[in-house]
Write a protein that holds these residues in place. Sequence first.
Motif, short mmCIF file in Angstrom:
data_model
loop_
_atom_site.label_atom_id
_atom_site.label_comp_id
_atom_site.label_asym_id
_atom_site.label_seq_id
_atom_site.Cartn_x
_atom_site.Cartn_y
_atom_site.Cartn_z
N SER A 49 0.55 -1.12 0.11
CA SER A 49 -0.11 -0.12 -0.02
C SER A 49 0.70 1.05 -0.06
O SER A 49 2.05 1.27 0.20
CB SER A 49 -0.93 0.09 1.18
N ARG A 80 -1.16 -0.70 -8.08
CA ARG A 80 -2.01 -0.28 -9.17
C ARG A 80 -3.51 0.38 -8.69
O ARG A 80 -3.88 1.26 -9.28
CB ARG A 80 -2.00 -1.26 -10.31
N GLU A 81 -3.88 -0.32 -7.96
CA GLU A 81 -5.26 0.14 -7.39
C GLU A 81 -5.08 1.55 -6.88
O GLU A 81 -6.27 2.24 -7.08
CB GLU A 81 -5.93 -1.00 -6.50
N GLU A 82 -4.05 1.69 -6.20
CA GLU A 82 -4.04 3.25 -5.61
C GLU A 82 -3.57 4.25 -6.55
O GLU A 82 -3.92 5.40 -6.61
CB GLU A 82 -3.36 2.98 -4.46
#
Length: 293
Positions: free
Chosen positions: A12, A56-58
């Motif tokens: 994260s 990637r999601e963040e």
Amino acid sequence: MYDIQSIYRAVSVEDAISALQKDPSAVVIAGGSDVLIKIREGKLADSRLVSIHGLREELEGVTLLENGDIAVGPLTTFRGVTGSEIIQERVSVLGEATDLAGGPQLRAVGTIGGNVCNGVTSADSASTLMALDVRMHLRGPAGWRIVPISQWYQGVGKVDLGPAELLCRIVIPKENYDGWSGHYIKYAQRNAMDIATLGVSCLVRLSADKRICEDVRLAFGVAAPTPIRARTAEEGVRGLPVSEAAARLGSLALEDVSPRTSWRASREFRLQLIRELSGRALLEAARKGGAQL
């Protein structure tokens, strides 16, 4: 061979910041198209890496915010920027610039965040981001911080990125793209897979009748130690008819630039490119904006 001592894969943004706090000498790696080359050349030998590749999601994607601003995640690849419908419809000049970075393989892995965080003046996205006057949204141990791109570049290879900070968003304010048209020109020794000898990005906002340059933004890469705006040139052509502005823009820009001689080109040749390509970029930007030329 790559001389890497260790690599930590962050899960994260918070985790990456924590890892960088624990090891201030660690190097952030995303796509790796810049960092791995430096390691191979021995410039970052025996390095410890913090990988944000998995975030990637963040940190990936192009988003249209509620207020009309556009947020570009730093892990968005060059190909991802160019292929974004939001970019194509609203700020296509940025897609043009990222589509000229390296070759297809590099554009598939290289990220726009890495392109601006490495601080090099030849970065293909840099001059267009300067012309768009974007905002760099950073997150670190003390929380969020916003840096205008006009204050981002601190010197050769240096940017305003503090200890354990990560670039988390590049934001294009609506007022900086809405009603503007633009064009990017990259001059290089080869047509593909080469570093820019000079990059020029020009944005124009035309009058209702498409004849007058109500406002102009002009930015360069490789015309100074860092990417720069040519503010003298911008001020000198505001309110002029398109053809007159294009004829004067390049000469006025010479007051703003300070190119150097390198093995790619002499200072004198770069000055000639600045004089010639500035007007060409303005004419094409105006044509895209509806001007009849």
